[in-house]
Design an enzyme around this catalytic site. Structure first.
Site, mmCIF file in Angstrom:
data_model
loop_
_atom_site.group_PDB
_atom_site.id
_atom_site.type_symbol
_atom_site.label_atom_id
_atom_site.label_comp_id
_atom_site.label_asym_id
_atom_site.label_seq_id
_atom_site.Cartn_x
_atom_site.Cartn_y
_atom_site.Cartn_z
ATOM 1 N NE ARG A 119 -3.020 0.339 3.243
ATOM 2 C CZ ARG A 119 -2.326 0.525 4.367
ATOM 3 N NH1 ARG A 119 -1.598 1.624 4.516
ATOM 4 N NH2 ARG A 119 -2.363 -0.365 5.323
ATOM 5 C CE LYS B 65 -12.699 7.612 -18.617
ATOM 6 N NZ LYS B 65 -12.969 8.904 -17.991
ATOM 7 C CG ASP C 104 -9.756 15.672 -15.125
ATOM 8 O OD1 ASP C 104 -9.063 15.117 -15.991
ATOM 9 O OD2 ASP C 104 -10.780 15.153 -14.630
ATOM 10 C CE1 TYR D 141 -16.291 11.304 -16.016
ATOM 11 C CE2 TYR D 141 -15.924 11.238 -13.658
ATOM 12 C CZ TYR D 141 -16.242 10.598 -14.834
ATOM 13 O OH TYR D 141 -16.510 9.258 -14.825
HETATM 14 C C1 LIG Z 1 -13.400 9.279 -16.705
HETATM 15 C C2 LIG Z 1 -13.006 10.594 -16.175
HETATM 16 C C3 LIG Z 1 -12.757 10.788 -14.806
HETATM 17 C C4 LIG Z 1 -12.938 9.699 -13.780
HETATM 18 O O1 LIG Z 1 -12.024 8.662 -13.927
HETATM 19 P P1 LIG Z 1 -12.334 7.139 -13.524
HETATM 20 O O2 LIG Z 1 -11.089 6.442 -13.933
HETATM 21 O O3 LIG Z 1 -13.557 6.720 -14.272
HETATM 22 O O4 LIG Z 1 -12.573 7.118 -12.050
HETATM 23 C C5 LIG Z 1 -12.341 12.043 -14.397
HETATM 24 N N1 LIG Z 1 -12.198 13.059 -15.272
HETATM 25 C C6 LIG Z 1 -12.441 12.908 -16.586
HETATM 26 C C7 LIG Z 1 -12.249 14.079 -17.497
HETATM 27 C C8 LIG Z 1 -12.849 11.680 -17.086
HETATM 28 O O5 LIG Z 1 -13.104 11.553 -18.390
#
Ligand SMILES: *Cc1c(COP(=O)(O)O)cnc(C)c1O
Length: 395
Positions: free
Chosen positions: A53, A202, A177, A105
């Site tokens: 961890r 992604k 982000d 998001y």
């Molecule tokens: C998918 C996404 C998230 C969240 O990520 P997860 O891996 O699904 O928890 C946050 N910000 C953006 C812009 C996203 O497309």
């Protein structure tokens, strides 16, 4: 530290994926260290790892890689993008206040409005594209300004340096982000942002196979604090999934470049189609914020949205499209078509949605690696089906 100034594409292949050099096996891939604990050879002198961890060599290879790519000092890998984002917000304390983009998001929206508020951390949603609005929304207890650029699903552009300047004047941190751009196209830390966040689910992993998140801090102090939260809260990425992200990132350069090129062609095609009311893509020269985006990024990405006249035409389009999968998520080898009104933004009341441009006719497309001619031909026939719907309705 290397004396060579390698390009991002090169770093994606070579950065820090050399942990096995120490073992002298010559393996070109990072080993997957499936070990929860580590034998300590000496009674009073412990080795670099004690419990997975707190640290795992495979995860560490990924953490070093993302830090190097973003130009930060400390990278941290989490079980999901939301785990990375939520952990970053745990840097705050009760009584603090957050300024956040109104088109953030959906999961981040949910965390801020339904979890953080219970810990007495306040928030204000604002239009981040308007620097004046940011200045006037700052409160004495504002500790974080949270940015997403381009935003989802209307690809609104925020002036990163403009926001950073305001944040620094008011002594607050900036989180960004960077999921849509990835370090290939945008390096927010170099523009003064404090923490960069990613859903590695992604583009970074890129194959719709795992859920993962990453964070990178601009300085050591913040890095230590976030690592402490990572270890305390415990939402770490597993060794196996860390390996998958490392492998995925190796092809990010080629994948994102090809997908972005196709996205540009598709956006242009859609813009000229009579049935389409609006196309949102930062690569279109008339897209709001296009010039700001060009100033702070190196590419336009693979996500675009477009507006059909109604829910019925959007439905007909989805029912006739053949190649893209109809699903949530984005950033994969296969094109992914989604309907924000009932998918990513289902939690938002209709009125709030429409204020943000998420109408009942809006579709979002994450362009994959299929041949662009096939994608355009597919879109064309689906639009034809949608046109029939319009004609049938007006009869
Ligand atoms: C998918 C996404 C998230 C969240 O990520 P997860 O891996 O699904 O928890 C946050 N910000 C953006 C812009 C996203 O497309």
């Amino acid at each position: 530290m290397s004396v060579y100034k390698d390009q991002v594409e090169t770093k994606l292949i070579h950065a820090s994926s050399n942990v096995d050099i120490e073992q002298n096996t010559g393996a070109v891939n990072v080993p997957i260290y499936l070990s929860s604990t580590y034998h300590q050879a000496s009674f009073d002198h412990f080795g670099p790892f004690d419990y997975s961890r707190s640290g795992n060599p495979t995860r560490q290879a990924l953490e070093q890689k993302i830090a190097e790519l973003e130009g930060g000092v400390r990278g941290l890998a989490f079980a999901s993008g939301m785990a990375a984002i939520s952990s970053a917000f745990m840097l705050l304390s009760a009584g603090d206040h957050v300024l956040i983009s109104e088109d953030v998001y959906g999961g981040t929206y949910r965390f801020i409005t339904e979890v953080l508020n219970r810990f007495k951390i306040e928030h204000t949603f604002i239009n981040m594209t308007d620097l004046n609005e940011i200045s006037s929304a700052i409160q004495p207890n504002t500790k974080v300004i949270y940015i997403e650029t381009p935003s989802n699903p209307c690809l609104n552009i925020t002036d990163i340096e403009g926001v950073v300047k305001i944040a620094k004047e008011h002594n607050c941190l900036t989180f960004l982000d960077n999921t849509f751009m990835t370090p290939l196209y945008q390096n927010p830390l170099e523009l003064g942002v404090d923490v960069v966040l990613h859903s590695a689910t992604k583009f970074l992993s890129g194959h719709s196979d795992i859920i993962a998140g990453l964070a990178v801090t601009q300085n050591e102090d913040l890095g230590k604090k976030l690592a402490f939260i990572q270890n305390s809260f415990g939402a770490i990425l597993s060794a196996q999934d860390s390996y998958i992200v490392i492998q995925g990132m190796k092809t990010l350069g080629t994948r994102l470049k090809q997908s972005s090129e196709s996205a540009q062609l598709i956006a242009t095609y859609l813009h000229h189609h009579p049935l389409i009311e609006e196309v949102y893509y930062p690569g279109l020269s008339f897209h709001p914020g296009h010039d700001i985006h060009v100033k702070q990024s190196r590419g336009f990405g693979a996500v675009l949205s477009f507006k059909l006249p109604s829910k019925e035409t959007a439905k007909a389009f989805v029912e006739h499209i053949r190649l893209p999968v109809f699903a949530v998520s984005l950033g994969a080898v296969e094109s992914i078509l989604s309907y924000p009104a009932t998918m990513s933004h289902a939690a938002m009341p209709k009125e709030e949605r429409e204020k943000r441009g998420i109408s009942d006719g809006l579709l979002r497309l994450s362009v994959g690696l299929e041949h662009v001619d096939d994608l355009i031909a597919d879109i064309e026939q689906a639009l034809q089906a949608a046109s029939h719907k319009v004609k049938a309705q007006s009869l």
